[in-house]
Design a protein around this motif. Structure first.
Motif, PDB file in Angstrom:
ATOM      1  N   GLU A  88       0.836  -1.213   0.000  1.00 19.44           N
ATOM      2  CA  GLU A  88       0.000   0.000   0.000  1.00 19.44           C
ATOM      3  C   GLU A  88       0.866   1.255   0.000  1.00 19.44           C
ATOM      4  O   GLU A  88       0.533   2.237  -0.660  1.00 19.44           O
ATOM      5  CB  GLU A  88      -0.894   0.006   1.238  1.00 19.44           C
ATOM      6  N   CYS A  89       1.984   1.209   0.719  1.00 18.61           N
ATOM      7  CA  CYS A  89       2.775   2.416   0.974  1.00 18.61           C
ATOM      8  C   CYS A  89       4.052   2.556   0.157  1.00 18.61           C
ATOM      9  O   CYS A  89       4.526   3.675  -0.049  1.00 18.61           O
ATOM     10  CB  CYS A  89       3.150   2.474   2.447  1.00 18.61           C
ATOM     11  N   LEU A  90       4.639   1.451  -0.271  1.00 16.18           N
ATOM     12  CA  LEU A  90       5.966   1.497  -0.893  1.00 16.18           C
ATOM     13  C   LEU A  90       5.967   0.925  -2.297  1.00 16.18           C
ATOM     14  O   LEU A  90       5.155   0.073  -2.631  1.00 16.18           O
ATOM     15  CB  LEU A  90       6.974   0.699  -0.049  1.00 16.18           C
ATOM     16  N   GLU A  91       6.920   1.411  -3.099  1.00 18.23           N
ATOM     17  CA  GLU A  91       7.166   0.815  -4.413  1.00 18.23           C
ATOM     18  C   GLU A  91       8.672   0.707  -4.595  1.00 18.23           C
ATOM     19  O   GLU A  91       9.423   1.605  -4.222  1.00 18.23           O
ATOM     20  CB  GLU A  91       6.519   1.621  -5.530  1.00 18.23           C
ATOM     21  N   ARG A  92       9.105  -0.433  -5.117  1.00 17.77           N
ATOM     22  CA  ARG A  92      10.540  -0.633  -5.339  1.00 17.77           C
ATOM     23  C   ARG A  92      11.034   0.372  -6.359  1.00 17.77           C
ATOM     24  O   ARG A  92      10.325   0.725  -7.291  1.00 17.77           O
ATOM     25  CB  ARG A  92      10.821  -2.045  -5.854  1.00 17.77           C
ATOM     26  N   VAL A  93      12.248   0.812  -6.166  1.00 14.91           N
ATOM     27  CA  VAL A  93      12.878   1.714  -7.116  1.00 14.91           C
ATOM     28  C   VAL A  93      13.585   0.827  -8.133  1.00 14.91           C
ATOM     29  O   VAL A  93      14.573   0.167  -7.800  1.00 14.91           O
ATOM     30  CB  VAL A  93      13.861   2.668  -6.413  1.00 14.91           C
ATOM     31  N   PRO A  94      13.041   0.761  -9.368  1.00 10.22           N
ATOM     32  CA  PRO A  94      13.609  -0.169 -10.350  1.00 10.22           C
ATOM     33  C   PRO A  94      15.061   0.163 -10.686  1.00 10.22           C
ATOM     34  O   PRO A  94      15.414   1.317 -10.869  1.00 10.22           O
ATOM     35  CB  PRO A  94      12.712  -0.003 -11.586  1.00 10.22           C
ATOM     36  N   GLY A  95      15.884  -0.871 -10.716  1.00  8.02           N
ATOM     37  CA  GLY A  95      17.288  -0.715 -11.094  1.00  8.02           C
ATOM     38  C   GLY A  95      18.145  -0.015 -10.049  1.00  8.02           C
ATOM     39  O   GLY A  95      19.311   0.280 -10.310  1.00  8.02           O
ATOM     40  N   ALA A  96      17.585   0.267  -8.880  1.00  3.28           N
ATOM     41  CA  ALA A  96      18.349   0.967  -7.849  1.00  3.28           C
ATOM     42  C   ALA A  96      19.442   0.071  -7.286  1.00  3.28           C
ATOM     43  O   ALA A  96      19.233  -1.114  -7.080  1.00  3.28           O
ATOM     44  CB  ALA A  96      17.428   1.415  -6.717  1.00  3.28           C
ATOM     45  N   THR A  97      20.595   0.663  -7.065  1.00  7.72           N
ATOM     46  CA  THR A  97      21.673  -0.044  -6.391  1.00  7.72           C
ATOM     47  C   THR A  97      21.992   0.721  -5.115  1.00  7.72           C
ATOM     48  O   THR A  97      21.864   1.942  -5.055  1.00  7.72           O
ATOM     49  CB  THR A  97      22.937  -0.144  -7.263  1.00  7.72           C
ATOM     50  N   VAL A  98      22.354  -0.015  -4.098  1.00  4.55           N
ATOM     51  CA  VAL A  98      22.731   0.590  -2.826  1.00  4.55           C
ATOM     52  C   VAL A  98      24.196   0.314  -2.612  1.00  4.55           C
ATOM     53  O   VAL A  98      24.624  -0.839  -2.620  1.00  4.55           O
ATOM     54  CB  VAL A  98      21.877   0.006  -1.670  1.00  4.55           C
ATOM     55  N   THR A  99      24.985   1.372  -2.492  1.00  7.50           N
ATOM     56  CA  THR A  99      26.416   1.221  -2.263  1.00  7.50           C
ATOM     57  C   THR A  99      26.802   2.043  -1.042  1.00  7.50           C
ATOM     58  O   THR A  99      26.060   2.909  -0.603  1.00  7.50           O
ATOM     59  CB  THR A  99      27.232   1.687  -3.482  1.00  7.50           C
ATOM     60  N   GLY A 100      27.955   1.781  -0.534  1.00  9.33           N
ATOM     61  CA  GLY A 100      28.432   2.500   0.632  1.00  9.33           C
ATOM     62  C   GLY A 100      29.244   1.577   1.505  1.00  9.33           C
ATOM     63  O   GLY A 100      29.913   0.680   1.001  1.00  9.33           O
ATOM     64  N   TYR A 101      29.189   1.804   2.803  1.00 14.68           N
ATOM     65  CA  TYR A 101      29.913   0.937   3.715  1.00 14.68           C
ATOM     66  C   TYR A 101      29.170   0.816   5.039  1.00 14.68           C
ATOM     67  O   TYR A 101      28.295   1.609   5.346  1.00 14.68           O
ATOM     68  CB  TYR A 101      31.337   1.436   3.937  1.00 14.68           C
ATOM     69  N   ASP A 102      29.550  -0.194   5.783  1.00 20.22           N
ATOM     70  CA  ASP A 102      28.959  -0.482   7.079  1.00 20.22           C
ATOM     71  C   ASP A 102      30.056  -1.112   7.925  1.00 20.22           C
ATOM     72  O   ASP A 102      30.388  -2.280   7.755  1.00 20.22           O
ATOM     73  CB  ASP A 102      27.769  -1.452   6.903  1.00 20.22           C
ATOM     74  N   LEU A 103      30.667  -0.332   8.799  1.00 16.06           N
ATOM     75  CA  LEU A 103      31.777  -0.794   9.627  1.00 16.06           C
ATOM     76  C   LEU A 103      31.292  -1.135  11.031  1.00 16.06           C
ATOM     77  O   LEU A 103      30.372  -0.503  11.536  1.00 16.06           O
ATOM     78  CB  LEU A 103      32.856   0.283   9.747  1.00 16.06           C
ATOM     79  N   LYS A 104      31.941  -2.103  11.647  1.00 13.65           N
ATOM     80  CA  LYS A 104      31.575  -2.497  13.007  1.00 13.65           C
ATOM     81  C   LYS A 104      32.841  -2.986  13.710  1.00 13.65           C
ATOM     82  O   LYS A 104      33.585  -3.775  13.159  1.00 13.65           O
ATOM     83  CB  LYS A 104      30.524  -3.617  12.955  1.00 13.65           C
ATOM     84  N   VAL A 105      33.048  -2.508  14.909  1.00 20.05           N
ATOM     85  CA  VAL A 105      34.185  -2.954  15.721  1.00 20.05           C
ATOM     86  C   VAL A 105      33.685  -4.028  16.667  1.00 20.05           C
ATOM     87  O   VAL A 105      32.659  -3.855  17.326  1.00 20.05           O
ATOM     88  CB  VAL A 105      34.795  -1.796  16.532  1.00 20.05           C
ATOM     89  N   GLY A 106      34.396  -5.140  16.715  1.00 20.32           N
ATOM     90  CA  GLY A 106      34.038  -6.191  17.659  1.00 20.32           C
ATOM     91  C   GLY A 106      33.080  -7.171  17.207  1.00 20.32           C
ATOM     92  O   GLY A 106      32.373  -7.510  16.525  1.00 20.32           O
TER      93      GLY A 106
END
Length: 106
Positions: A88-106
Motif C-alpha cells: 500500500e505504501c511502498l514501491e521498489r525503485v527499479p534498477g536501484a543499487t545501494v552502495t556505501g559501507y557499514d563498519l563495526k568494531v568487535g
C-alpha cells in the motif's frame, strides 16, 4: 548475507508507513522478532529518508552466517499485514543499487 533494498514511499503514505514501523517496534515487536528467527535473519532495519512525498525507505536484512533468508511465513497474521501495508505504501525503485559501507568494531 546482507541485503539492501531501496523503496520509494508512495505520495501521501509516509504517515501510514511511519505508524506501521512504530507498531512493529512496540505492540508487534515480540512477534516480529519471532518472524526473524523463522526466516533465518539476525538483523532487520528500515530507515526512512527524505521529506514529504520525496521520501524513501532503505531496508536492510542480514541472515544467519552461511544461510539465505527464508521466505516469510504467510500463515502469520503479522506477515500478511506487513506485506499488505508495504504494498500500500511502498514501491521498489527499479534498477536501484545501494552502495556505501557499514563498519563495526568487535
Amino acid at each position: 548475507m546482507t541485503k539492501y533494498i531501496l523503496w520509494k514511499i508512495k505520495p501521501g503514505k509516509r504517515t501510514v508507513w511511519e505508524k506501521w514501523c512504530k507498531s512493529i517496534m512496540t505492540s508487534h515487536q515480540q512477534e516480529a522478532l519471532e518472524t526473524l528467527i523463522e526466516e533465518d535473519l539476525v538483523h532487520e532495519k528500515c530507515l526512512i529518508l527524505g521529506k514529504g512525498d520525496e521520501s524513501y525507505v532503505l531496508y536492510k536484512h542480514q541472515s544467519v552466517r552461511g544461510k539465505e533468508k527464508k521466505p516469510a511465513n504467510m500463515s502469520r497474521s503479522l506477515n500478511k499485514k506487513h506485506f499488505e501495508i508495504l504494498y500500500e505504501c511502498l514501491e521498489r525503485v527499479p534498477g536501484a543499487t545501494v552502495t556505501g559501507y557499514d563498519l563495526k568494531v568487535g
